[in-house]
Design a protein around this motif. Structure first.
Motif, PDB file in Angstrom:
ATOM      1  N   GLN A 153     -17.217   5.360 -22.555  1.00  0.00           N
ATOM      2  CA  GLN A 153     -15.827   5.011 -22.844  1.00  0.00           C
ATOM      3  C   GLN A 153     -15.261   4.062 -21.794  1.00  0.00           C
ATOM      4  O   GLN A 153     -14.496   3.148 -22.116  1.00  0.00           O
ATOM      5  CB  GLN A 153     -14.984   6.281 -22.938  1.00  0.00           C
ATOM      6  N   ILE A 154     -15.618   4.270 -20.527  1.00  0.00           N
ATOM      7  CA  ILE A 154     -15.131   3.370 -19.478  1.00  0.00           C
ATOM      8  C   ILE A 154     -15.712   1.969 -19.668  1.00  0.00           C
ATOM      9  O   ILE A 154     -15.006   0.962 -19.542  1.00  0.00           O
ATOM     10  CB  ILE A 154     -15.474   3.928 -18.083  1.00  0.00           C
ATOM     11  N   VAL A 155     -16.982   1.891 -19.991  1.00  0.00           N
ATOM     12  CA  VAL A 155     -17.612   0.585 -20.209  1.00  0.00           C
ATOM     13  C   VAL A 155     -16.969  -0.124 -21.404  1.00  0.00           C
ATOM     14  O   VAL A 155     -16.759  -1.345 -21.377  1.00  0.00           O
ATOM     15  CB  VAL A 155     -19.129   0.741 -20.423  1.00  0.00           C
ATOM     16  N   ALA A 156     -16.611   0.626 -22.437  1.00  0.00           N
ATOM     17  CA  ALA A 156     -16.019   0.036 -23.633  1.00  0.00           C
ATOM     18  C   ALA A 156     -14.513  -0.155 -23.506  1.00  0.00           C
ATOM     19  O   ALA A 156     -13.904  -0.799 -24.363  1.00  0.00           O
ATOM     20  CB  ALA A 156     -16.315   0.924 -24.843  1.00  0.00           C
ATOM     21  N   GLY A 157     -13.910   0.370 -22.445  1.00  0.00           N
ATOM     22  CA  GLY A 157     -12.462   0.367 -22.313  1.00  0.00           C
ATOM     23  C   GLY A 157     -11.912  -0.883 -21.654  1.00  0.00           C
ATOM     24  O   GLY A 157     -12.646  -1.825 -21.327  1.00  0.00           O
ATOM     25  N   PRO A 158     -10.604  -0.920 -21.442  1.00  0.00           N
ATOM     26  CA  PRO A 158      -9.957  -2.072 -20.804  1.00  0.00           C
ATOM     27  C   PRO A 158     -10.493  -2.319 -19.397  1.00  0.00           C
ATOM     28  O   PRO A 158     -10.876  -1.380 -18.691  1.00  0.00           O
ATOM     29  CB  PRO A 158      -8.476  -1.662 -20.779  1.00  0.00           C
ATOM     30  N   PRO A 159     -10.495  -3.573 -18.939  1.00  0.00           N
ATOM     31  CA  PRO A 159     -11.144  -3.942 -17.681  1.00  0.00           C
ATOM     32  C   PRO A 159     -10.256  -3.789 -16.444  1.00  0.00           C
ATOM     33  O   PRO A 159     -10.109  -4.725 -15.658  1.00  0.00           O
ATOM     34  CB  PRO A 159     -11.522  -5.400 -17.920  1.00  0.00           C
ATOM     35  N   THR A 160      -9.652  -2.623 -16.265  1.00  0.00           N
ATOM     36  CA  THR A 160      -8.860  -2.385 -15.059  1.00  0.00           C
ATOM     37  C   THR A 160      -9.206  -1.017 -14.492  1.00  0.00           C
ATOM     38  O   THR A 160      -9.659  -0.120 -15.223  1.00  0.00           O
ATOM     39  CB  THR A 160      -7.346  -2.420 -15.336  1.00  0.00           C
ATOM     40  N   LEU A 161      -8.977  -0.867 -13.191  1.00  0.00           N
ATOM     41  CA  LEU A 161      -9.282   0.404 -12.529  1.00  0.00           C
ATOM     42  C   LEU A 161      -8.418   1.527 -13.091  1.00  0.00           C
ATOM     43  O   LEU A 161      -8.916   2.626 -13.367  1.00  0.00           O
ATOM     44  CB  LEU A 161      -9.057   0.260 -11.027  1.00  0.00           C
ATOM     45  N   GLY A 162      -7.119   1.278 -13.248  1.00  0.00           N
ATOM     46  CA  GLY A 162      -6.244   2.301 -13.795  1.00  0.00           C
ATOM     47  C   GLY A 162      -6.680   2.754 -15.176  1.00  0.00           C
ATOM     48  O   GLY A 162      -6.574   3.936 -15.522  1.00  0.00           O
ATOM     49  N   SER A 163      -7.182   1.835 -15.969  1.00  0.00           N
ATOM     50  CA  SER A 163      -7.654   2.182 -17.310  1.00  0.00           C
ATOM     51  C   SER A 163      -8.868   3.105 -17.246  1.00  0.00           C
ATOM     52  O   SER A 163      -8.962   4.078 -18.007  1.00  0.00           O
ATOM     53  CB  SER A 163      -8.010   0.913 -18.084  1.00  0.00           C
TER      54      SER A 163
END
Length: 314
Positions: free
Chosen positions: A68-78
């Motif tokens: 999910q992190i790899v597929a998610g928005p490209p920010t640390l908070g995301s």
């Protein structure tokens, strides 16, 4: 206790202390530009696989979170938000947060990660805080550091109240919370924009699922809310410690409604020792803030949380 009260709400989930939010923020340059999937993968594995992050306490599927992190928005908070949102989803809840006492030192960083975050500060009599910290097996400092921590937390809260305003900052008092949980929690829910639920007054009912069993120092969270621990500093602190607390922090204690005798004066050596400890801590805080300022100028990518634009992989 407050973590569990919030977790008992049908729409809110607050996990055990994650210990990876600020660590990830401070190490953000190490992960490179998060617009690159490989860098998001490295960040995701850093969160999930390092024992220091306490990810295992969340009861989540690590590989699914990595995907999910790899597929998610490209920010640390995301990336961090994906973990916390997944924890909330584990309980079928839409809202999430995080709790750690040391967050008072990092409010600015937290607001950078989560710009719409609502900050809740729980204040307790500083003398009881010093007494409690002294008794914790994991606390390796002395009563001078414990007192300095309380003073810093109160001053940080006052700054936050001024800068964030009533829509983003809310203050609770421990003694009022344990005396009249319903009234205090209704005010907290008003701040959060949520309806009060009476289940919040019984945090012991969710302790088994929201407090890791290894945290034996939180054993009282499995019991009903009680007022028996308020004011126990009178028997848990030495006369010298009481004198130092009331001299150093007397004005702050009074300002927040705590009675102070102030008759005894601390030993000059104790007072001087406290001043050295407090000065050292202030210097460390300034160094941390300066280092953060430098890192902000060289950040490889945005840090603010962004909601996913598409459903994340199950």
């Amino acid at each position: 206790m407050l973590q569990l009260m919030l977790h008992a709400h049908p729409r809110i989930a607050i996990p055990p202390e994650t210990r990876f939010l600020m660590a990830a923020y401070d190490a953000r340059s190490d992960f490179g530009d998060l617009r690159m999937p490989n860098n998001r993968l490295a960040l995701a594995r850093w969160i999930v696989e390092r024992k220091k992050t306490r990810f295992a306490d969340l009861g989540l599927d690590g590989e699914r979170i990595i995907e999910q992190i790899v597929a998610g928005p490209p920010t640390l908070g995301s990336a961090l938000g994906i973990v916390l949102r997944a924890y909330a989803a584990r309980f079928g809840k839409p809202r999430w947060g995080d709790k750690r006492p040391g967050y008072f030192q990092r409010i600015s960083a937290l607001r950078r990660l989560f710009p719409d975050a609502q900050i809740v500060q729980l204040i307790r009599d500083g003398r009881d805080c010093v007494a409690s910290l002294k008794e914790m097996d994991w606390y390796k400092q002395d009563s001078y550091h414990a007192l300095a921590t309380w003073v810093e937390s109160i001053e940080a809260g006052q700054r936050a109240a001024r800068s964030l305003g009533p829509e983003s900052y809310h203050r609770l008092y421990y003694e009022r919370l344990i005396s009249d949980p319903a009234t205090e929690l209704k005010a907290l829910c008003d701040f959060l924009g949520e309806d009060f639920d009476p289940a919040m007054c019984e945090p012991d009912q969710v302790a088994a699922v929201a407090v890791p069993g290894r945290k034996v120092w939180h054993a009282r969270t499995h019991e009903e809310v009680t007022t028996t621990r308020a004011g126990t500093w009178r028997t848990r602190l030495t006369a010298a410690e009481i004198a130092l607390c009331e001299t150093v922090a007397g004005d702050l204690l009074r300002e927040h409604g705590y009675e102070v005798d102030g008759a005894a004066r601390p030993d000059r050596g104790d007072h001087a020792h406290y001043r050295r400890v407090a000065a050292h801590r202030r210097l460390a805080a300034r160094k941390r803030d300066l280092l953060d300022f430098v890192h902000r100028r060289t950040e490889p990518s945005e840090v603010a949380y962004q909601p996913p634009s598409a459903p994340l992989p199950d």
